[in-house]
Motif scaffolding. Sequence first.
Motif, PDB file in Angstrom:
ATOM      1  N   CYS A 194       0.954  -1.125   0.385  1.00 15.98           N
ATOM      2  CA  CYS A 194       0.338  -0.112  -0.393  1.00 15.98           C
ATOM      3  C   CYS A 194       0.717   1.335  -0.147  1.00 15.98           C
ATOM      4  N   THR A 196      -0.362   4.683   0.127  1.00 11.02           N
ATOM      5  CA  THR A 196      -0.126   5.653   1.345  1.00 11.02           C
ATOM      6  C   THR A 196      -0.427   5.086   2.715  1.00 11.02           C
ATOM      7  N   GLU A 197      -0.623   4.104   3.190  1.00 12.71           N
ATOM      8  CA  GLU A 197      -0.730   3.459   4.482  1.00 12.71           C
ATOM      9  C   GLU A 197      -1.980   3.455   4.824  1.00 12.71           C
ATOM     10  N   ARG A 213      -7.507   7.266   3.458  1.00  8.79           N
ATOM     11  CA  ARG A 213      -6.235   7.324   2.736  1.00  8.79           C
ATOM     12  C   ARG A 213      -5.787   6.624   1.386  1.00  8.79           C
ATOM     13  N   ILE A 215      -6.001   5.642  -2.165  1.00  7.32           N
ATOM     14  CA  ILE A 215      -6.500   6.040  -3.661  1.00  7.32           C
ATOM     15  C   ILE A 215      -7.049   5.104  -4.841  1.00  7.32           C
TER      16      ILE A 215
END
Length: 346
Positions: A194, A196-197, A213, A215
Amino acid sequence: MSTHSDIPPMNRPDTPGSGRPDVSERRRREFLTDEQSFLPSVGRGDFLTDEQSFLPSVDRRDFLKTGLFFGFAGLGGFALLSTLNGCTSPETSGAVPGYSTKSTALTAERWGLVVDVRRLNSVADFESIAAACHYHHNVPHIDNPKNEVKWIWEDDFEHCFEELENAYLPSEIKELEFPALCNHCENPPCVRVCPTEATFKREDGIVNMDYHRCIGCRFCMTACPYNARSLNFFDPRLYIDEIYPDFPTREKGVVEKCNFCVERLEVGLEPYCVEASEGALLFGDLEDPESEVRQALTEGLSIRRLTELGTGPNVYYLLDEDQYGEEAQEEAAPEGEADREGGSHA
């Protein structure tokens, strides 16, 4: 020697439209002097001359007073905004999902789920479990399998345990149905990929998501070997008959999955699927030898999905040991071997 009047009009510093400030040196000093009237009275200070600097000269005591003033103002504003948004601090409210500090919250070193397949005997058993989960988490109902969103669903042995498939498995095993869901792995590949965490692993072992978070890159979906994640190709709110108000809905382009009902654990309640299963699903701390899940695993035969991948799934499936008894072994033995064993007893 050229004078100011010799400079072409479009290149003069004070000519409108030249791209340069339309302020002469005299007007600039007047402008800076007049600007002091707009500053707060506390710590305002006088502007220095051009030979020194035009930065404000602030007394140290006044500077500290100003810092304290704006610091308290900022904290007050944050508290006000938090109240308006319904986000109170954990110390003052235990009703905020995921942030409760109540002593009634369920805690564990490593949460795990044990599915007693022996107690799931009908389609209605699976439907009640999935319905409880999907309703309380606002999971949209989309009929198209290509776009469907699901947190927990019914699947057969071939798809759940493909690595255990062989020609000599007992028919009772092959015909079983299993509830499939996120396995909340010890080494979750979805977390590693991932960008964007948005997907993260909690200290108690639960693999959770921050929908804000996400996307929609679907890296996590590709990395998950259990197909436990779904992307909202459409606005999910359009496919929810009745929105459950205590859990947030998602948006188009956001991935979602089972979260082990972290919002219920914070208020001391077990997951919805466990509550609806009437004892078929057990939830507890896998690191506690006295927990119900550990007792069940010790007393019965259990299997997990795709353990050879090293993900460390924390969902276990209990099977009937009688299916692996003498009759099952004879059925599982290759043809000819059973005949030789029968001949040796003759």
